[in-house]
Scaffold this motif. Structure first.
Motif, PDB file in Angstrom:
ATOM      1  N   ASP A   1      36.690  39.846  46.722  1.00 55.58           N
ATOM      2  CA  ASP A   1      37.005  38.578  46.078  1.00 55.58           C
ATOM      3  C   ASP A   1      36.875  38.639  44.555  1.00 55.58           C
ATOM      4  O   ASP A   1      36.956  37.623  43.883  1.00 55.58           O
ATOM      5  CB  ASP A   1      36.151  37.450  46.648  1.00 55.58           C
ATOM      6  N   TYR A   2      36.697  39.837  44.016  1.00 59.74           N
ATOM      7  CA  TYR A   2      36.631  40.039  42.573  1.00 59.74           C
ATOM      8  C   TYR A   2      37.925  40.683  42.100  1.00 59.74           C
ATOM      9  O   TYR A   2      38.466  41.567  42.758  1.00 59.74           O
ATOM     10  CB  TYR A   2      35.476  40.972  42.199  1.00 59.74           C
ATOM     11  N   SER A   3      38.397  40.273  40.939  1.00 57.72           N
ATOM     12  CA  SER A   3      39.578  40.906  40.354  1.00 57.72           C
ATOM     13  C   SER A   3      39.205  42.309  39.875  1.00 57.72           C
ATOM     14  O   SER A   3      38.023  42.659  39.786  1.00 57.72           O
ATOM     15  CB  SER A   3      40.095  40.075  39.179  1.00 57.72           C
ATOM     16  N   ASP A   4      40.202  43.091  39.533  1.00 58.94           N
ATOM     17  CA  ASP A   4      39.964  44.447  39.032  1.00 58.94           C
ATOM     18  C   ASP A   4      39.080  44.423  37.788  1.00 58.94           C
ATOM     19  O   ASP A   4      38.141  45.206  37.670  1.00 58.94           O
ATOM     20  CB  ASP A   4      41.301  45.137  38.722  1.00 58.94           C
ATOM     21  N   GLU A   5      39.387  43.502  36.865  1.00 63.58           N
ATOM     22  CA  GLU A   5      38.593  43.406  35.641  1.00 63.58           C
ATOM     23  C   GLU A   5      37.144  43.029  35.951  1.00 63.58           C
ATOM     24  O   GLU A   5      36.213  43.578  35.371  1.00 63.58           O
ATOM     25  CB  GLU A   5      39.197  42.380  34.674  1.00 63.58           C
TER      26      GLU A   5
END
Length: 74
Positions: A3-7
């Motif tokens: 649920d975390y973006s790549d950044e």
């Protein structure tokens, strides 16, 4: 961590690694330089990560010319 973006994943990985080496205080510019993002990208995600992350505590610590963030392992 799906649920975390790549950044966000890159920021959290950097913070976990740095905290394990004894660092506690960070500025968005320094994080950005280390992981090849802009300081604006990092600075806009840190407040969100401070609420979202369960394995590191991210706390807005001080503000002089730029915000300092205190990071500890949960």
């Amino acid at each position: 961590m799906s649920d975390y973006s790549d950044e966000e994943q890159r920021i959290l990985a950097y913070l976990r690694d740095s905290v394990s080496k004894g660092q506690q205080y960070f500025r968005a510019k320094n994080i950005a330089d280390a992981i090849d993002l802009s300081s604006k990208q990092v600075g806009s995600r840190l407040p969100h990560l401070s609420e979202k992350s369960e394995d590191v505590d991210i706390e807005k610590w001080g503000r002089s010319r730029s915000t300092t963030w205190k990071v500890t392992v949960s």
